[in-house]
Motif scaffolding. Structure first.
Motif, PDB file in Angstrom:
ATOM      1  N   MET A  65       0.842  -1.197   0.000  1.00  0.00           N
ATOM      2  CA  MET A  65       0.000   0.000   0.000  1.00  0.00           C
ATOM      3  C   MET A  65       0.876   1.245   0.000  1.00  0.00           C
ATOM      4  N   TYR A  66       0.520   2.191  -0.868  1.00  0.00           N
ATOM      5  CA  TYR A  66       1.244   3.454  -0.997  1.00  0.00           C
ATOM      6  C   TYR A  66       0.255   4.596  -0.836  1.00  0.00           C
ATOM      7  N   ASN A  67       0.584   5.541   0.016  1.00  0.00           N
ATOM      8  CA  ASN A  67      -0.303   6.676   0.262  1.00  0.00           C
ATOM      9  C   ASN A  67       0.192   7.874  -0.536  1.00  0.00           C
ATOM     10  N   THR A  68      -0.669   8.399  -1.416  1.00  0.00           N
ATOM     11  CA  THR A  68      -0.283   9.557  -2.230  1.00  0.00           C
ATOM     12  C   THR A  68      -0.802  10.863  -1.649  1.00  0.00           C
ATOM     13  N   TYR A  69      -1.360  10.807  -0.434  1.00  0.00           N
ATOM     14  CA  TYR A  69      -1.829  12.034   0.214  1.00  0.00           C
ATOM     15  C   TYR A  69      -0.665  12.993   0.421  1.00  0.00           C
ATOM     16  N   ASN A  70      -0.892  14.261   0.113  1.00  0.00           N
ATOM     17  CA  ASN A  70       0.145  15.278   0.223  1.00  0.00           C
ATOM     18  C   ASN A  70       0.142  15.851   1.637  1.00  0.00           C
ATOM     19  N   PRO A  71       1.117  15.505   2.460  1.00  0.00           N
ATOM     20  CA  PRO A  71       1.068  15.912   3.863  1.00  0.00           C
ATOM     21  C   PRO A  71       1.278  17.395   4.101  1.00  0.00           C
ATOM     22  N   ASP A  72       1.750  18.145   3.073  1.00  0.00           N
ATOM     23  CA  ASP A  72       1.955  19.575   3.296  1.00  0.00           C
ATOM     24  C   ASP A  72       0.668  20.376   3.139  1.00  0.00           C
ATOM     25  N   ASN A  73      -0.462  19.654   2.870  1.00  0.00           N
ATOM     26  CA  ASN A  73      -1.784  20.285   2.852  1.00  0.00           C
ATOM     27  C   ASN A  73      -1.916  21.357   1.776  1.00  0.00           C
ATOM     28  N   THR A  74      -1.232  21.182   0.651  1.00  0.00           N
ATOM     29  CA  THR A  74      -1.353  22.143  -0.443  1.00  0.00           C
ATOM     30  C   THR A  74      -2.497  21.791  -1.380  1.00  0.00           C
ATOM     31  N   GLY A  75      -2.995  20.558  -1.289  1.00  0.00           N
ATOM     32  CA  GLY A  75      -4.060  20.147  -2.186  1.00  0.00           C
ATOM     33  C   GLY A  75      -3.569  19.756  -3.562  1.00  0.00           C
ATOM     34  N   ASN A  76      -2.242  19.689  -3.768  1.00  0.00           N
ATOM     35  CA  ASN A  76      -1.712  19.337  -5.078  1.00  0.00           C
ATOM     36  C   ASN A  76      -1.689  17.822  -5.249  1.00  0.00           C
ATOM     37  N   PRO A  77      -2.405  17.283  -6.221  1.00  0.00           N
ATOM     38  CA  PRO A  77      -2.415  15.831  -6.413  1.00  0.00           C
ATOM     39  C   PRO A  77      -1.153  15.352  -7.108  1.00  0.00           C
ATOM     40  N   LEU A  78      -0.945  14.054  -7.101  1.00  0.00           N
ATOM     41  CA  LEU A  78       0.168  13.452  -7.815  1.00  0.00           C
ATOM     42  C   LEU A  78      -0.189  13.390  -9.292  1.00  0.00           C
ATOM     43  N   VAL A  79       0.600  14.016 -10.132  1.00  0.00           N
ATOM     44  CA  VAL A  79       0.302  14.155 -11.556  1.00  0.00           C
ATOM     45  C   VAL A  79       1.018  13.061 -12.345  1.00  0.00           C
ATOM     46  N   LEU A  80       0.250  12.314 -13.140  1.00  0.00           N
ATOM     47  CA  LEU A  80       0.833  11.311 -14.030  1.00  0.00           C
ATOM     48  C   LEU A  80       1.373  12.014 -15.269  1.00  0.00           C
ATOM     49  N   LYS A  81       2.660  11.846 -15.551  1.00  0.00           N
ATOM     50  CA  LYS A  81       3.279  12.542 -16.667  1.00  0.00           C
ATOM     51  C   LYS A  81       2.815  11.988 -18.008  1.00  0.00           C
ATOM     52  N   ASN A  82       2.830  12.842 -19.000  1.00  0.00           N
ATOM     53  CA  ASN A  82       2.437  12.456 -20.351  1.00  0.00           C
ATOM     54  C   ASN A  82       3.323  11.337 -20.875  1.00  0.00           C
ATOM     55  N   THR A 107      -0.972  -4.035  -5.658  1.00  0.00           N
ATOM     56  CA  THR A 107      -0.444  -2.711  -5.326  1.00  0.00           C
ATOM     57  C   THR A 107      -1.615  -1.764  -5.125  1.00  0.00           C
ATOM     58  N   THR A 108      -1.681  -1.144  -3.960  1.00  0.00           N
ATOM     59  CA  THR A 108      -2.817  -0.306  -3.586  1.00  0.00           C
ATOM     60  C   THR A 108      -2.372   1.141  -3.438  1.00  0.00           C
ATOM     61  N   LEU A 109      -3.140   2.059  -4.045  1.00  0.00           N
ATOM     62  CA  LEU A 109      -2.948   3.497  -3.864  1.00  0.00           C
ATOM     63  C   LEU A 109      -4.098   4.037  -3.036  1.00  0.00           C
ATOM     64  N   THR A 110      -3.781   4.871  -2.067  1.00  0.00           N
ATOM     65  CA  THR A 110      -4.813   5.433  -1.206  1.00  0.00           C
ATOM     66  C   THR A 110      -4.432   6.852  -0.819  1.00  0.00           C
ATOM     67  N   THR A 111      -5.420   7.627  -0.408  1.00  0.00           N
ATOM     68  CA  THR A 111      -5.162   8.926   0.213  1.00  0.00           C
ATOM     69  C   THR A 111      -5.741   8.954   1.617  1.00  0.00           C
ATOM     70  N   PHE A 112      -6.076   7.793   2.135  1.00  0.00           N
ATOM     71  CA  PHE A 112      -6.746   7.697   3.433  1.00  0.00           C
ATOM     72  C   PHE A 112      -5.800   8.094   4.567  1.00  0.00           C
ATOM     73  N   VAL A 113      -6.254   9.005   5.402  1.00  0.00           N
ATOM     74  CA  VAL A 113      -5.512   9.423   6.592  1.00  0.00           C
ATOM     75  C   VAL A 113      -6.419   9.165   7.795  1.00  0.00           C
ATOM     76  N   PRO A 114      -6.162   8.116   8.578  1.00  0.00           N
ATOM     77  CA  PRO A 114      -7.113   7.706   9.621  1.00  0.00           C
ATOM     78  C   PRO A 114      -7.457   8.786  10.628  1.00  0.00           C
ATOM     79  N   ASP A 115      -6.488   9.603  11.012  1.00  0.00           N
ATOM     80  CA  ASP A 115      -6.724  10.556  12.096  1.00  0.00           C
ATOM     81  C   ASP A 115      -7.102  11.949  11.609  1.00  0.00           C
ATOM     82  N   LEU A 116      -7.268  12.102  10.290  1.00  0.00           N
ATOM     83  CA  LEU A 116      -7.585  13.417   9.746  1.00  0.00           C
ATOM     84  C   LEU A 116      -9.085  13.543   9.538  1.00  0.00           C
ATOM     85  N   ILE A 117      -9.710  14.450  10.272  1.00  0.00           N
ATOM     86  CA  ILE A 117     -11.140  14.696  10.136  1.00  0.00           C
ATOM     87  C   ILE A 117     -11.343  15.839   9.149  1.00  0.00           C
TER      88      ILE A 117
END
Length: 249
Positions: A65-82, A107-117
């Motif tokens: 499992m890989y978490n792609t959540y951006n911890p700096d809280n910028t809201g910028n998603p992970l962009v797949l390159k052309n 292989t699992t991708l998630t943005t789940f953050v258990p403690d983030l409300i």
């Protein structure tokens, strides 16, 4: 005196980018140099692998499992390159693509953050696991599970038309001159949530492109907006050049 002349004829060839393509490895348990050059020296996260990939390259991701959540809280998603082909569900020692058993090594991708409300009135931003834009038909996502990805909203400076869309994957074309295309194959979208398109959101309201979704599973995805689409949400205006195929899902 006899003069001798030597003629050198040079041929210049322009080779397509794929001839120089490379494989970039990702394995969350790797302990080597973390440069992506092999399974031993694999990157441990997807972001640096994506940053190093170029058009025609393949990214191979080992099981886990890989978490792609951006911890700096910028809201910028992970962009797949052309032109990058993103493959998941390797055991982590394969040398040839045909050795991959993608049904056995998930292989699992998630943005789940258990403690983030998440409160829609506060400043927290979550985003799709993958954001696809300005891409051609060679761009590929193959062999992933998108699990508990959440896209409640985007920052205010992002175009309002893509707000709240795409928990697992968001495909967005900003204009007819900038199409967004991709092939999504052998993927599972499970328990994702968004206002619209919890699994996949395709937004061609301002542009177009080609999207092919093949042999994918959609289960227990939640779209909170009536008519917004739990599994997929597709938006396109009449006259936009676009083609969308959903096959064997």
């Amino acid at each position: 005196m006899t003069l001798k002349y030597t003629f050198i004829i040079c041929f210049f060839f322009i080779l397509p980018p794929a001839i120089f393509s490379k494989i970039v490895h990702v394995n969350r348990t790797a302990t080597g140099l973390k440069n992506g050059s092999s399974w031993k020296d694999a990157f441990t996260q997807l972001l640096p692998a994506m940053q190093s990939a170029e058009y025609g390259d393949e990214i191979w991701m080992a099981q886990g499992m890989y978490n792609t959540y951006n911890p700096d809280n910028t809201g910028n998603p992970l962009v797949l390159k052309n032109g990058v082909k993103l493959y998941g569900s390797f055991r982590g020692d394969e040398t040839e693509m045909q050795q991959r058993r993608w049904k056995e090594h998930k292989t699992t991708l998630t943005t789940f953050v258990p403690d983030l409300i998440i409160n829609l009135s506060d400043s927290f931003f979550l985003s799709p696991a993958l954001f696809i834009t300005n891409t051609d038909e060679t761009t590929l996502v193959d062999g992933f599970t998108f699990y508990k990805c959440n896209a409640p909203f985007f920052p205010a400076n992002t175009h309002e038309a893509i707000a709240t869309a795409g928990g697992g994957i968001l495909i967005y074309s900003e204009s007819p001159e900038n199409p967004a295309s991709a092939v999504i194959r052998n993927c599972t979208f499970s328990k994702n949530s968004a206002v619209a398109g919890a699994g996949i959101a395709v937004n061609y309201a301002f542009g177009g492109g080609t999207v092919i979704v093949e042999k994918c599973i959609f289960e227990q995805n939640y779209g909170s907006w009536p008519g917004g689409g739990g599994g997929m949400d597709i938006r396109s205006l009449a006259g936009n050049e676009s083609f969308i195929l959903i096959d064997s899902c």
